[in-house]
Design a protein around this motif. Structure first.
Motif, PDB file in Angstrom:
ATOM      1  N   GLY A   1     -33.813 -34.292  -7.316  1.00  0.00           N
ATOM      2  CA  GLY A   1     -33.899 -35.749  -7.180  1.00  0.00           C
ATOM      3  C   GLY A   1     -32.719 -36.480  -7.793  1.00  0.00           C
ATOM      4  N   ARG A   2     -31.784 -35.745  -8.389  1.00  0.00           N
ATOM      5  CA  ARG A   2     -30.599 -36.406  -8.972  1.00  0.00           C
ATOM      6  C   ARG A   2     -29.423 -36.272  -8.016  1.00  0.00           C
ATOM      7  N   LEU A   3     -28.530 -37.249  -8.116  1.00  0.00           N
ATOM      8  CA  LEU A   3     -27.329 -37.222  -7.272  1.00  0.00           C
ATOM      9  C   LEU A   3     -26.085 -37.036  -8.152  1.00  0.00           C
ATOM     10  N   VAL A   4     -25.346 -35.990  -7.853  1.00  0.00           N
ATOM     11  CA  VAL A   4     -24.077 -35.733  -8.552  1.00  0.00           C
ATOM     12  C   VAL A   4     -22.955 -36.039  -7.562  1.00  0.00           C
ATOM     13  N   ALA A   5     -22.070 -36.968  -7.922  1.00  0.00           N
ATOM     14  CA  ALA A   5     -20.933 -37.287  -7.047  1.00  0.00           C
ATOM     15  C   ALA A   5     -19.660 -36.735  -7.670  1.00  0.00           C
ATOM     16  N   THR A   6     -18.867 -36.021  -6.870  1.00  0.00           N
ATOM     17  CA  THR A   6     -17.595 -35.495  -7.382  1.00  0.00           C
ATOM     18  C   THR A   6     -16.471 -36.392  -6.868  1.00  0.00           C
ATOM     19  N   LEU A   7     -15.811 -37.067  -7.804  1.00  0.00           N
ATOM     20  CA  LEU A   7     -14.746 -38.013  -7.462  1.00  0.00           C
ATOM     21  C   LEU A   7     -13.427 -37.446  -7.957  1.00  0.00           C
ATOM     22  N   PHE A   8     -12.744 -36.735  -7.089  1.00  0.00           N
ATOM     23  CA  PHE A   8     -11.475 -36.108  -7.472  1.00  0.00           C
ATOM     24  C   PHE A   8     -10.331 -36.884  -6.835  1.00  0.00           C
ATOM     25  N   PHE A   9      -9.663 -37.680  -7.674  1.00  0.00           N
ATOM     26  CA  PHE A   9      -8.532 -38.486  -7.189  1.00  0.00           C
ATOM     27  C   PHE A   9      -7.235 -37.663  -7.250  1.00  0.00           C
ATOM     28  N   GLU A  10      -7.344 -36.414  -7.679  1.00  0.00           N
ATOM     29  CA  GLU A  10      -6.201 -35.509  -7.782  1.00  0.00           C
ATOM     30  C   GLU A  10      -6.682 -34.163  -7.218  1.00  0.00           C
ATOM     31  N   PRO A  11      -5.778 -33.364  -6.627  1.00  0.00           N
ATOM     32  CA  PRO A  11      -6.235 -32.123  -5.979  1.00  0.00           C
ATOM     33  C   PRO A  11      -6.947 -31.145  -6.913  1.00  0.00           C
ATOM     34  N   SER A  12      -7.804 -30.341  -6.311  1.00  0.00           N
ATOM     35  CA  SER A  12      -8.535 -29.330  -7.078  1.00  0.00           C
ATOM     36  C   SER A  12      -9.075 -28.291  -6.106  1.00  0.00           C
ATOM     37  N   THR A  13      -9.069 -27.042  -6.504  1.00  0.00           N
ATOM     38  CA  THR A  13      -9.760 -26.020  -5.715  1.00  0.00           C
ATOM     39  C   THR A  13     -10.993 -25.572  -6.482  1.00  0.00           C
TER      40      THR A  13
ATOM     41  N   PHE B   1     -18.145 -27.281  -9.747  1.00  0.00           N
ATOM     42  CA  PHE B   1     -19.112 -28.328 -10.139  1.00  0.00           C
ATOM     43  C   PHE B   1     -20.150 -28.523  -9.027  1.00  0.00           C
ATOM     44  N   GLU B   2     -19.697 -28.493  -7.779  1.00  0.00           N
ATOM     45  CA  GLU B   2     -20.639 -28.731  -6.677  1.00  0.00           C
ATOM     46  C   GLU B   2     -21.638 -27.579  -6.555  1.00  0.00           C
ATOM     47  N   LEU B   3     -21.133 -26.345  -6.692  1.00  0.00           N
ATOM     48  CA  LEU B   3     -22.048 -25.192  -6.650  1.00  0.00           C
ATOM     49  C   LEU B   3     -23.032 -25.248  -7.817  1.00  0.00           C
ATOM     50  N   ALA B   4     -22.511 -25.606  -8.982  1.00  0.00           N
ATOM     51  CA  ALA B   4     -23.374 -25.683 -10.173  1.00  0.00           C
ATOM     52  C   ALA B   4     -24.473 -26.718  -9.954  1.00  0.00           C
ATOM     53  N   ALA B   5     -24.086 -27.881  -9.429  1.00  0.00           N
ATOM     54  CA  ALA B   5     -25.077 -28.946  -9.214  1.00  0.00           C
ATOM     55  C   ALA B   5     -26.132 -28.491  -8.207  1.00  0.00           C
ATOM     56  N   ARG B   6     -25.696 -27.817  -7.146  1.00  0.00           N
ATOM     57  CA  ARG B   6     -26.652 -27.355  -6.127  1.00  0.00           C
ATOM     58  C   ARG B   6     -27.580 -26.288  -6.678  1.00  0.00           C
ATOM     59  N   LYS B   7     -27.040 -25.414  -7.514  1.00  0.00           N
ATOM     60  CA  LYS B   7     -27.897 -24.370  -8.097  1.00  0.00           C
ATOM     61  C   LYS B   7     -28.980 -24.986  -8.991  1.00  0.00           C
ATOM     62  N   LEU B   8     -28.738 -26.228  -9.450  1.00  0.00           N
ATOM     63  CA  LEU B   8     -29.760 -26.906 -10.257  1.00  0.00           C
ATOM     64  C   LEU B   8     -30.556 -27.897  -9.401  1.00  0.00           C
ATOM     65  N   SER B   9     -30.446 -27.769  -8.071  1.00  0.00           N
ATOM     66  CA  SER B   9     -31.213 -28.561  -7.090  1.00  0.00           C
ATOM     67  C   SER B   9     -30.792 -30.019  -6.968  1.00  0.00           C
ATOM     68  N   ALA B  10     -29.615 -30.385  -7.470  1.00  0.00           N
ATOM     69  CA  ALA B  10     -29.156 -31.775  -7.308  1.00  0.00           C
ATOM     70  C   ALA B  10     -28.683 -32.005  -5.876  1.00  0.00           C
ATOM     71  N   ASP B  11     -28.692 -33.283  -5.449  1.00  0.00           N
ATOM     72  CA  ASP B  11     -27.961 -33.649  -4.233  1.00  0.00           C
ATOM     73  C   ASP B  11     -26.508 -33.856  -4.655  1.00  0.00           C
ATOM     74  N   VAL B  12     -25.586 -33.509  -3.739  1.00  0.00           N
ATOM     75  CA  VAL B  12     -24.164 -33.579  -4.101  1.00  0.00           C
ATOM     76  C   VAL B  12     -23.423 -34.408  -3.072  1.00  0.00           C
ATOM     77  N   GLN B  13     -22.622 -35.339  -3.539  1.00  0.00           N
ATOM     78  CA  GLN B  13     -21.804 -36.131  -2.631  1.00  0.00           C
ATOM     79  C   GLN B  13     -20.331 -35.959  -3.020  1.00  0.00           C
ATOM     80  N   THR B  14     -19.515 -35.564  -2.044  1.00  0.00           N
ATOM     81  CA  THR B  14     -18.083 -35.337  -2.320  1.00  0.00           C
ATOM     82  C   THR B  14     -17.272 -36.530  -1.846  1.00  0.00           C
ATOM     83  N   PHE B  15     -16.440 -37.052  -2.718  1.00  0.00           N
ATOM     84  CA  PHE B  15     -15.539 -38.152  -2.344  1.00  0.00           C
ATOM     85  C   PHE B  15     -14.224 -37.555  -1.872  1.00  0.00           C
ATOM     86  N   ASN B  16     -13.720 -38.040  -0.760  1.00  0.00           N
ATOM     87  CA  ASN B  16     -12.456 -37.525  -0.229  1.00  0.00           C
ATOM     88  C   ASN B  16     -11.398 -38.642  -0.269  1.00  0.00           C
TER      89      ASN B  16
END
Ligand code: ASP
Length: 340
Positions: free
Chosen positions: A46-58, A64-79
């Protein structure tokens, strides 16, 4: 579990022994869960984790996104490349947009130092409950990398019980572009807090003398240092003198994108003097592990054959440990949030 007092995670300069113990304990527990086919843990349902990467990252963003999903969070990626930043929207307004959409945690990376701290302050001022996790800001700090490196070192020294104590009286050598590295800065706080000494090695232009006093005073606004006795920092410009003293060595990337002037005139010479390879490691008193936060400039910071030598090189292990470490951070933040 120890009480967790960090609403936002911006820096490791204000982490206590108990904080490091909590993160390492939880990381170890999450790491022991089966990796494939495992049911998700419900901690962030029921929690939302948003990843806001204004600089490149692999690795950082994906882990972070895999970690959040493994804990059942919803994940939103900013591009950033397809976002309204291109229409002039500011970083803070972009972040506030995700808060308005219900983000509980913002994982933020930015090329400018202090953006995550400014964002956390803006959220506090606006009375928002959203928490901020710094995923790397300028040269300043990269706390989750510092913690996953700490776990990787502790696990190397004691695989059954990786705790901060495992680093006591060790000497960790960090080689390379210290000046531009937020990873070096976070590692300096983490490693010295656990009672290990750090040797910084590289050309004088990339390892300035004042780093010797780096952990003597926490940055303004963080209060007194919660660690009573830290390990020491030593500077040694000659790799062949540093290697025999080291219990582990971490190489860092040459951060050309952050060099405002030409601090390194000759890459070949750098590679000869500071690049790690099997031959140079023969100078060590015993076999020692090699770490690198990635991305690696193959053949410059570490030779290809050393990078692929899994018996020595822990780079893949660091990437793997990134997921349970970030699960631990998200879990601790969510637990402290529901306790308030
Ligand atoms: N990935 C690390 C960072 O974002 C190290 C590097 O880029 O060299 O700081």
């Amino acid at each position: 579990m120890n009480k967790w007092n960090h609403r936002h995670i911006i820096d490791l300069a204000n982490f206590s022994q108990r904080d490091y113990t909590s993160v390492l304990e939880l990381t170890h527990r999450f790491r022991s869960l089966p990796q494939s086919g495992a049911r998700k843990l419900p901690a962030l349902q029921g929690r939302l984790v948003a990843t806001l990467f204004f600089e490149p990252s692999t690795r950082t963003r994906s882990s972070f996104e895999l970690a959040a999903r493994k804990l059942s969070a919803d994940v939103q990626t900013f591009n950033p490349s397809s976002s309204s930043l291109n229409k002039g929207e500011t970083t803070i307004d972009t972040a506030l947009t995700y808060v308005a959409m219900g983000a509980d945690v913002l994982v933020v990376r930015h090329r400018s130092t202090n953006v995550p701290a400014q964002l956390a302050a803006a959220l506090e001022d606006a009375g928002k409950r959203t928490t901020v996790l710094n995923a790397g800001d300028g040269l300043h700090s990269h706390p989750s990398q510092g913690l996953l490196d700490l776990y990787t070192l502790a696990h190397h020294f004691d695989p059954l019980n990786p705790s901060p104590i495992c680093l006591q009286n060790k000497k960790i050598l960090i080689v390379g572009d210290i000046l531009h590295s937020r990873v070096a800065r976070s590692n300096l706080w983490a490693i010295t807090a656990c009672g290990a000494d750090v040797i910084l090695c590289g050309p004088p232009s990339l390892v300035p003398k004042d780093f010797q006093a780096f952990v003597e005073a926490p940055p303004p606004g963080l209060g007194p240092d919660p660690i009573r006795k830290r390990g020491k920092i030593e500077i040694e410009h000659k790799l062949e003198k540093a290697l025999p003293k080291a219990d582990a060595v971490m190489a860092l990337r040459l951060q050309q994108e952050r060099m405002r002037e030409n601090l390194l005139s000759d890459i070949d010479r750098y590679q000869r003097d500071y690049g790690l390879n099997h031959e140079k490691l023969n100078l060590c008193k015993q076999p020692i592990p090699v770490l690198h936060p990635g991305p690696v400039n193959r053949g410059i910071e570490i030779s290809s054959s050393l990078l692929e030598d899994r018996s020595i090189c822990l780079v893949e292990e660091q990437v793997r440990n990134g997921i349970p470490t970030r699960m631990a951070l998200l879990y601790l933040m969510a637990a402290s949030e529901s306790a308030t």
